[in-house]
Design an enzyme around this catalytic site. Structure first.
Site, PDB file in Angstrom:
ATOM      1  N   SER A   1       0.828  -1.204   0.000  1.00 12.00           N
ATOM      2  CA  SER A   1       0.000   0.000   0.000  1.00 12.00           C
ATOM      3  C   SER A   1       0.869   1.264   0.000  1.00 12.00           C
ATOM      4  O   SER A   1       1.641   1.484  -0.938  1.00 12.00           O
ATOM      5  CB  SER A   1      -0.966  -0.047   1.184  1.00 12.00           C
ATOM      6  OG  SER A   1      -2.007   0.879   1.035  1.00 12.00           O
TER       7      SER A   1
ATOM      8  N   ASP B   1     -10.545  -3.284  -5.086  1.00  8.02           N
ATOM      9  CA  ASP B   1      -9.679  -2.407  -4.305  1.00  8.02           C
ATOM     10  C   ASP B   1      -9.686  -1.041  -4.981  1.00  8.02           C
ATOM     11  O   ASP B   1      -9.471  -0.956  -6.190  1.00  8.02           O
ATOM     12  CB  ASP B   1      -8.258  -2.979  -4.284  1.00  8.02           C
ATOM     13  CG  ASP B   1      -7.279  -2.175  -3.432  1.00  8.02           C
ATOM     14  OD1 ASP B   1      -7.620  -1.059  -3.006  1.00  8.02           O
ATOM     15  OD2 ASP B   1      -6.158  -2.679  -3.209  1.00  8.02           O
TER      16      ASP B   1
ATOM     17  N   HIS C   1      -8.371  -4.929  -0.954  1.00 14.21           N
ATOM     18  CA  HIS C   1      -7.150  -4.370  -0.390  1.00 14.21           C
ATOM     19  C   HIS C   1      -6.718  -5.180   0.836  1.00 14.21           C
ATOM     20  O   HIS C   1      -7.540  -5.567   1.665  1.00 14.21           O
ATOM     21  CB  HIS C   1      -7.378  -2.914   0.016  1.00 14.21           C
ATOM     22  CG  HIS C   1      -6.119  -2.187   0.346  1.00 14.21           C
ATOM     23  ND1 HIS C   1      -5.225  -1.791  -0.616  1.00 14.21           N
ATOM     24  CD2 HIS C   1      -5.578  -1.809   1.530  1.00 14.21           C
ATOM     25  CE1 HIS C   1      -4.195  -1.189  -0.037  1.00 14.21           C
ATOM     26  NE2 HIS C   1      -4.385  -1.199   1.264  1.00 14.21           N
TER      27      HIS C   1
END
Length: 336
Positions: free
Chosen positions: A154, A279, A309
């Protein structure tokens, strides 16, 4: 619009009571993130917590040494996720441990400085300084300086990819190494505009919302006055992310804010880019993988349509996530 993998959807039912990160505020969001993800199961691996001096500051790192791997071993410098605001060595423990055991690499996970206390580029500076130290051949880690990669999830994937670009463009002092073997990016957070199709399709998560992203980007850029109400109102109005995030589109913000649309992609290290179809970050990760491939950089573009995610942290209970780990490990080994 992609549908969630049925097993993943069942697992996520247990997490549906989690508030959105931006609604909690920084302190509570950090506590909840650590409580939720800090206890994830991880493979058995030798770990050592050490403090590393990086210039005028000391940075905590956790070193993962897989069994049976002799020094000097391949190495990965790993940056955790959390929108540049959340995340700890503990909350990323499962990812770092699995990377170490699955790729026979020494993984050095870095507890980089977080916004809003330390906005851009503080965290980036920590990850870059540690990577340069590992490349310099520090005996402390037992890593072969000729086999060093960067990795992150991320927001940490943003830092890893940006460090890869900076090492390509800026030579090391006294002719030291700057060549990386790979960049390994899990669902990378790359585009501060938050206006791609996947941001709209999956604005409500799960586990990450478009409102969270607007809030994270604002705090990362030093706007610590942004509120949950502002973030939600901005997204509801159909904004492009720039109104709350100080106009920081990838084409107009500071040069190292995002590795997207920042000049040539040529001669960057080979990449493994993991994305999930459900996501909000899906399209920016896929765009980065495509740009690298167009520039002739070897890329393993690993896309999983039914995944959300953070899905790699659920490999123990979601078979498709476990299969994705097999793909990741095989791809990393190809580039080592």
């Amino acid at each position: 619009m992609a549908a969630l993998d049925p097993t993943l959807a069942t697992v996520l039912d247990d997490l549906t009571d989690l508030p959105e990160w931006h609604e909690l505020g920084v302190e509570d969001a950090r506590r909840v993130e650590d409580e939720t993800f800090g206890g994830a199961s991880a493979p058995a691996v030798e770990t050592e917590d050490v403090t590393v001096p990086l210039g005028s500051r000391d940075v905590a790192v956790r070193v993962y040494r897989p069994p049976g791997v002799e020094a000097p071993a391949p190495g990965l410098v790993f940056a955790h996720g959390g929108g540049f605001v959340l995340g700890t060595l503990d909350s990323a423990d499962d990812l770092a441990a699995r990377l170490a055991t699955g790729t026979d690499s020494v993984v050095v996970s870095v507890d980089y400085r977080l916004a809003p206390e330390h906005p851009f580029p503080a965290g980036l500076a920590d990850v870059e300084a540690l990577t340069r130290l590992v490349l310099a051949g520090s005996d402390e880690f037992g890593i072969d300086p000729d086999r060093v990669g960067v990795a992150g999830s991320s927001a940490g994937a943003n830092l890893a990819a940006t460090v890869a670009r900076r090492l390509r463009d800026e030579p090391a002092p006294a002719g030291g190494r700057t060549s990386l073997t790979c960049q390994l990016l899990f669902y990378p957070m790359l585009d501060p505009r938050c206006d791609r199709r996947s941001h709209v399709e999956h604005a409500d998560g799960p586990l990450l919302t478009r409102r969270d992203l607007v809030w994270f980007w604002a705090l990362y850029q030093g706007d610590d006055e942004v509120t949950a109400t502002q973030a939600a109102a901005h997204v509801a109005a159909g904004g492009e992310g720039a109104a709350v995030t100080r106009g920081a589109a990838a084409s107009g913000g500071p040069p190292d804010l995002s590795p997207l649309e920042r000049g040539s992609y040529r001669n960057l290290p080979p990449a493994v880019v993991v994305t999930g179809g459900v996501d909000p970050l899906r399209d920016e990760g896929r765009a980065y993988a495509a740009a690298l491939a167009d520039a002739g950089v070897p890329v393993a573009d690993l896309h999983y349509p039914g995944m959300c995610h953070g899905f790699l942290s659920l490999a123990d209970v979601v078979p498709a996530a476990a299969d994705a780990w097999d793909d990741v490990e095989a791809a990393v080994r190809r580039y080592r």
